[in-house]
Design an enzyme around this catalytic site. Structure first.
Site, PDB file in Angstrom:
ATOM      1  N   ASP A 161      -0.040  -1.515  12.998  1.00 57.66           N
ATOM      2  CA  ASP A 161      -0.650  -2.187  11.921  1.00 57.66           C
ATOM      3  C   ASP A 161      -0.191  -3.678  11.982  1.00 57.66           C
ATOM      4  OD1 ASP A 161      -0.439  -1.762   8.224  1.00 57.66           O
ATOM      5  OD2 ASP A 161      -2.174  -2.662   9.488  1.00 57.66           O
ATOM      6  N   GLY A 200       0.799  -1.155   0.142  1.00 58.13           N
ATOM      7  CA  GLY A 200      -0.009  -0.190  -0.086  1.00 58.13           C
ATOM      8  C   GLY A 200       0.724   1.385   0.154  1.00 58.13           C
TER       9      GLY A 200
END
Lengths: 951, 186
Positions: free
Chosen positions: A193, A91
């Protein structure tokens, strides 16, 4: 996706977003799971779409650059690294395998789509210090790349596609991940994350990757603007709401990962229970909605994991009577273990039953016991505010006596573990003190202590003995008790009357009512350190720094008579208001928070002066979140939070904070200014009038709102009106004896008179201000006004005074003096020296300083003066950039007339740099602001003339 | 007749319903907008002092005689300009993307930070696609995004352009952002 479904999603999204927090959960719960899931994912995207907030064109600045595009092909070199091939794409960017030619070592390089901010780089370097076998080491950091350890293996996500892991493997991985987290958390680094995609498996080792999104909880950091704060499926509830993450957020994600390793499938709600009960318990506790109920640290988690013995191969066994007996015995012993409180348990302190007939014992014993028990980092008492609120939920008056019955009710409703009941009774000429702790759901008695005090004067010390025994009984280690123990008398005061006055004072909500009671306490016991400290704090908060300092010095002198917690508080205030050394104050507060992790106060204190006045708004918000989580009824935390959100232009968030406070009936004080400022920033005149009127009706804020309105008038160049209005706040402050505050308001006028060029008015106003009340901030504001007005001798004298009196003061040394010195250099035609003088201030460019924090003007002045210096140095482009910065931070500057000045100077700078079009537009914007300006202001007329002269 | 008279008349004619005027108007506006956008993109890197709505507003000021035009006409102009901005940026992004694909691989020094620059073209193209899909489901919300993100219009300007309430604008924007963000991060 059909349009009917789409409508449903949209409708629920808006409903959920606009509902108050409690109702939101209910609304979502009522929807069907798929719909709910969709909407939750959308709600969690709130913080992920940053790039959309700036118009496309601002992102597109290099679209037409003729710079040769870079293709990273095999063989390309990036400094010492030779690219081998692309490993993958994520990402945030692309990952390549490369070789560090200096060390002949294979590495992974991740090149991201956007440049890192300078802060992120610095903080990445902190992550690079992590050195642990289960953490993918970060070797190097650049403007938009990271060089990391190359791990030869596959991601856990890939591995799990093939099915769940055998239990032993999962346990082993889990332990390793927990170790990695413990290591990172110990250095204040949170991953944020954690997910199978960020875990690399290489044979029997597992490594945690991609701390690229991690955030050091110490510093305010900004991630690359487009990066989201975590992957929705693994996000803890508080993360989804956009709240800051801490260790427990990682623990939530860890729970998701552990579940997935064992179950093979992604976590879905409702979820299947795991077959191993111990693991099920561990996972459940990781996944608690309320972070306070989760495992509080990776270390705790490790302990729990370690307690699980690896599975042995199960030999088929027939259920025999022997096995049944063993099971029964185990159950028996479990039931009869003395229940102990754990570190997440809270207790409710009921009223002392006082049958001595002597009213001096009412309330004071309970208060004294609370002080004693609060010294323990492990016991958490429900705060009085929370008790009051719970009582009203129980349809009881908020000041109802907390009888054991009611206390049990409160205990159950707040999810607390135990009720503590105390009693005092006469026994001849002696007193008998009793203390009993009852588990409120089971009714089990956790402790039952009694002691006798021969005389009234010894009641307090007896009480502290009981408290110590109690702390032992309910499972605290002796080591902690010794470290955090001080007999009650020295901890607060030996005088019951003084304690009573203090207690009554702390019940008051506003300083004007609280102070007299505190002063009474101090009169009754002149060595009452905490009372002195509170007096000092109150005076300083109200703008009476000189008087406040006296009390704080006294408290500081007496600090060894106070308990640990009180000492932290006294030292904090000493630095905040006496030395002004905000860095040291911050460190004290951090230590306090570490030693007393359940105490909300250090978090709310640090978010105040320490972080807000030094411009660390983001971190301040994070701290207030912690404070509110620990004590949702802590009023100051809401105000601080809302203001910091305001400064970051998060208007919706600020309004939401006010709503939250209002729901808990905590809307008071400067919190009432938030709607006014929001209306101001949105340009809603109707709302502005309404909110100003509402604020004016509230004691404690009526002077400041008039002051703000004065500033707003001055900003619009309506100087006649401003002058008329400026008398109001000064008078109000004077009437309540707050001379320094009055002086500060007057000094505000001196500043804008000077900025608008009325030298005599500025000088008179400055003199008046200094006559009303001197103090650090008044002196600075007056000095600034005088310097702008050209009265250098007086300004210099004030500056020298400030330098001498406040050698350690952060605001003075890093904001006030550099600004003043720069103005002096400009007056001496030395713009280079001016720019130089402001170098030291650049770290605090966006800070408010003490003057901004209390007087709500003066923020960003160093930037303004730097702009002036660039103009004088014939660098109009740089000057324009500085002035533009001020305009870009409207939400910090607010009604300060410096906003108008910055616009004027921006227009001038643009004109000087040859950009007539932009200059014209800047003038036009300014004239919109000045549309009702007084007719006779030379500065305004001059500006119009300059505009007319533009091509 | 001065330059701005011409455009102003065209704008007013179009606003009054003359579709033919739209073509001629669009031509004038598009070329001006494109010219300014390119100048902005080339030059404005260092001193990014331009405010967000600046470009469209500037073109408007240059081309139209503001004294002769009402708010509704201004709003229509802005709406049109926003669509054009989108086209201009998307075209530029496509051009850049194809240039890179066929471009030579320069051997660069790691100290030259400029080369590892943001791939803005990717994000603009991606958004453009996502927005096209989104507009099939939610045309009004997509317009809001177009006006705001591509056109740089303020909330009031969007209110005027679409003739909807400020609350609707805010809600649409919030929802659209969340939706698009999710689409782009899949």
């Amino acid at each position: 996706m059909n349009s009917a479904r789409f409508r449903q999603i949209e409708t629920l999204y808006h409903a959920a977003r606009e509902a108050p927090i409690d109702e939101r959960a209910a609304l979502l719960a009522r929807a069907d799971p798929e719909l709910r899931h969709e909407v939750e994912l959308l709600l969690s995207e709130q913080n992920g779409a940053e790039f959309l907030n700036r118009p496309a064109i601002e992102h597109a600045h290099d679209l037409l650059e003729d710079v040769a595009a870079v293709e990273l092909e095999p063989g390309a070199r990036l400094g010492p690294y030779r690219i081998e091939h692309k490993l993958g794409e994520g990402g945030m960017g692309q990952v390549f395998r490369a070789v560090d030619t200096r060390l002949d070592r294979a590495v992974a390089i991740k090149i991201t789509l956007e440049d890192f901010s300078a802060r992120f780089e610095r903080e990445a370097r902190a992550i690079a210090s992590l050195n642990h076998p289960n953490i993918c080491t970060l070797y190097d950091v650049g403007p938009n790349y990271l060089v990391m350890e190359l791990v030869d293996g596959e991601t856990l996500a890939a591995r799990l596609k093939r099915g769940p892991l055998p239990m032993n493997t999962a346990l082993s991985y889990a332990s390793q991940i927990a170790e990695a987290l413990a290591e990172a958390h110990a250095r204040d680094i949170v991953h944020r994350d954690l997910k199978p995609g960020n875990l690399m498996v290489a044979r029997s080792t597992i490594k945690v990757l991609d701390f690229g999104l991690a955030k050091s909880s110490r510093d305010q950091t900004v991630t690359a603007s487009r990066a989201v704060t975590g992957t929705p499926g693994y996000m803890a509830p508080e993360q989804r709401e956009g709240k800051p993450a801490d260790a427990r957020t990682d623990i939530y994600a860890f729970g998701c990962v552990l579940y997935e390793m064992l179950a093979g499938g992604r976590l879905a709600f409702p979820r299947r229970r795991l077959s191993s009960r111990k693991l099920e318990r561990i996972v459940s506790r990781c996944l608690e909605e309320n972070p306070g109920r989760r495992w509080q640290s990776a270390a705790e988690l490790q302990g729990a994991l370690a307690a699980i013995a690896p599975a042995r191969r199960m030999a088929p066994v027939a259920m025999t009577a022997g096995v049944m007996l063993v099971a029964a015995a185990a159950a028996y012993s479990y039931l009869h273990q003395a229940p102990k409180l754990t570190s997440t348990d809270t207790i409710v302190l009921a009223e002392f039953t006082n049958i001595t007939g002597d009213p001096v014992f009412d309330d004071t014993l309970r208060h004294g016991l609370a002080v004693q028990l609060q010294q323990s980092p492990f016991l958490s008492l429900i705060s009085d505010e929370r008790i009051r609120r719970t009582l009203s939920l129980m349809n009881q008056p908020p000041d109802a006596r907390l009888t054991p019955e009611l206390a049990r009710g409160v205990c159950v409703r707040t999810g607390s573990a135990a009720v503590l009941e105390g009693s005092i009774a006469p026994l001849g000429s002696q007193y008998v003190l009793g203390l009993r702790a009852t588990h409120c759901t089971s009714g089990d008695i956790l402790a039952d202590e009694q002691a006798q005090a021969p005389r009234k004067e010894e009641v307090l010390s007896t009480l502290s003995q009981i408290a110590t025994r109690f702390r032992t009984r309910v499972g605290e280690s002796l080591a902690t008790i010794e470290k955090h123990s001080m007999p009650l008398a020295e901890a607060t005061t030996p005088s019951l009357e003084a304690l009573k006055a203090y207690h009554a004072a702390m019940m008051e909500f506003v300083w004007p009512r609280r102070l007299p009671l505190l002063q009474r306490a101090v009169a009754l016991d002149p060595e009452f350190a905490s009372a002195h400290a509170q007096v000092g704090f109150g005076l300083s908060t109200m703008g009476e720094s000189v008087l406040g300092r006296q009390s704080l010095l006294k408290a500081h002198h007496l600090r060894n008579r106070a308990s640990d917690v009180e000492r932290f508080y006294i030292e904090t205030l000493y630095d905040r208001d006496v030395t002004g050394n905000l860095e040291r104050e911050q460190r004290t507060l951090e230590t306090w928070a570490q030693s007393y992790p359940r105490d909300a106060r250090p978090h709310t204190l640090i978010a105040g002066m320490a972080l807000t006045s030094t411009g660390q708004y983001e971190r301040a918000i994070a701290e207030t979140a912690k404070a509110i989580a620990l004590d949702p009824d802590l009023t100051p935390a809401y105000g601080t939070r809302a203001f910091n959100q305001l400064f970051l232009n998060r208007l919706d968030d600020a309004v939401l904070t006010v709503t939250r406070a209002t729901e808990r009936k905590l809307e008071r004080g400067e919190l009432l200014l938030i709607p006014y400022f929001v209306a101001f920033l949105k340009g809603d005149d109707e709302e502005l009038r309404r909110t100003a009127a509402a604020a004016r009706n509230s004691p404690g804020v009526e002077d400041i709102i008039s002051h703000l309105e004065t500033l707003a008038l001055a900003r619009s160049a309506r100087l006649q009106d401003a002058r008329r209005m400026s008398a109001v706040p000064v008078e109000i402050a004077q009437q309540s004896g707050r001379r320094e505050r009055a002086g500060l308001f007057e000094a505000g006028r001196a500043v804008w008179e000077a900025l608008y060029g009325d030298v005599p008015a500025a000088r008179q106003s400055a003199s008046r201000a200094l006559a009303l009340g001197t103090g650090r901030d008044v002196d600075y504001a007056a000095a600034f006004a005088l310097a702008i007005a050209g009265d250098l001798p007086r300004s210099r004298a004030l500056a020298e005074n400030l330098a001498r009196e406040f050698p350690e003061d952060t605001s003075v040394q890093f904001m006030y003096l550099p600004t003043l010195r720069a103005l002096f250099s400009l007056a001496a035609d030395d713009p280079a020296a001016a720019i130089q003088a402001l170098e030291i201030a650049s770290r605090y460019d966006l800070a408010l300083g003490g003057v901004g924090f209390i007087g709500r003007f003066g923020g960003l002045y160093p930037i303004y003066v730097r702009g002036l210096a660039y103009l004088a140095a014939r660098q109009p482009a740089e000057a324009a950039a500085e002035f533009q910065r001020i305009l870009d931070h409207r939400s910090i500057v607010l009604v300060d007339p410096i906003d108008a000045m910055a616009r004027l100077q921006l227009a001038r700078a643009l004109a000087l740099s040859g950009d007539a079009v932009k200059a014209k537009r800047a003038y036009e914007d300014l004239f919109t602001l000045w549309k009702n300006a007084d007719a006779d202001i030379r500065l305004v007329k001059g500006a119009r003339a300059q505009y007319g002269r533009l091509p | 007749m001065s330059r701005s008279d011409g455009v102003t008349n065209l704008l007013r004619a179009w606003s009054a319903g003359d579709q033919g005027a739209l073509d001629r108007l669009a031509e004038r506006v598009y070329s001006e907008l494109r010219r300014m956008a390119h100048r902005y993109m080339k030059n404005e890197r260092q001193a990014n002092t331009l405010q967000s709505a600046g470009l469209v507003h500037e073109v408007y000021l240059r081309l139209v005689d503001v004294r002769r035009v009402e708010w509704r006409e201004r709003a229509q102009f802005y709406a049109m300009a926003a669509q054009m901005m989108r086209r201009i940026l998307v075209d530029a992004a496509r051009a850049r993307a194809s240039k890179k694909r066929g471009g030579s691989a320069a051997k660069v020094n790691i100290d030259d930070a400029a080369i590892l620059s943001p791939e803005a073209d990717q994000s603009i193209l991606a958004l453009h696609e996502a927005l096209a899909t989104f507009s099939r489901l939610a045309p009004r919300q997509a317009r809001v995004v177009e006006l705001r993100y591509f056109g740089g219009l303020t909330e009031e300007e969007i209110v005027a352009a679409l003739d909807i309430s400020p609350r609707t604008v805010r809600r649409d924007w919030s929802f659209a952002k969340a939706w698009l963000s999710r689409e782009l991060h899949r």
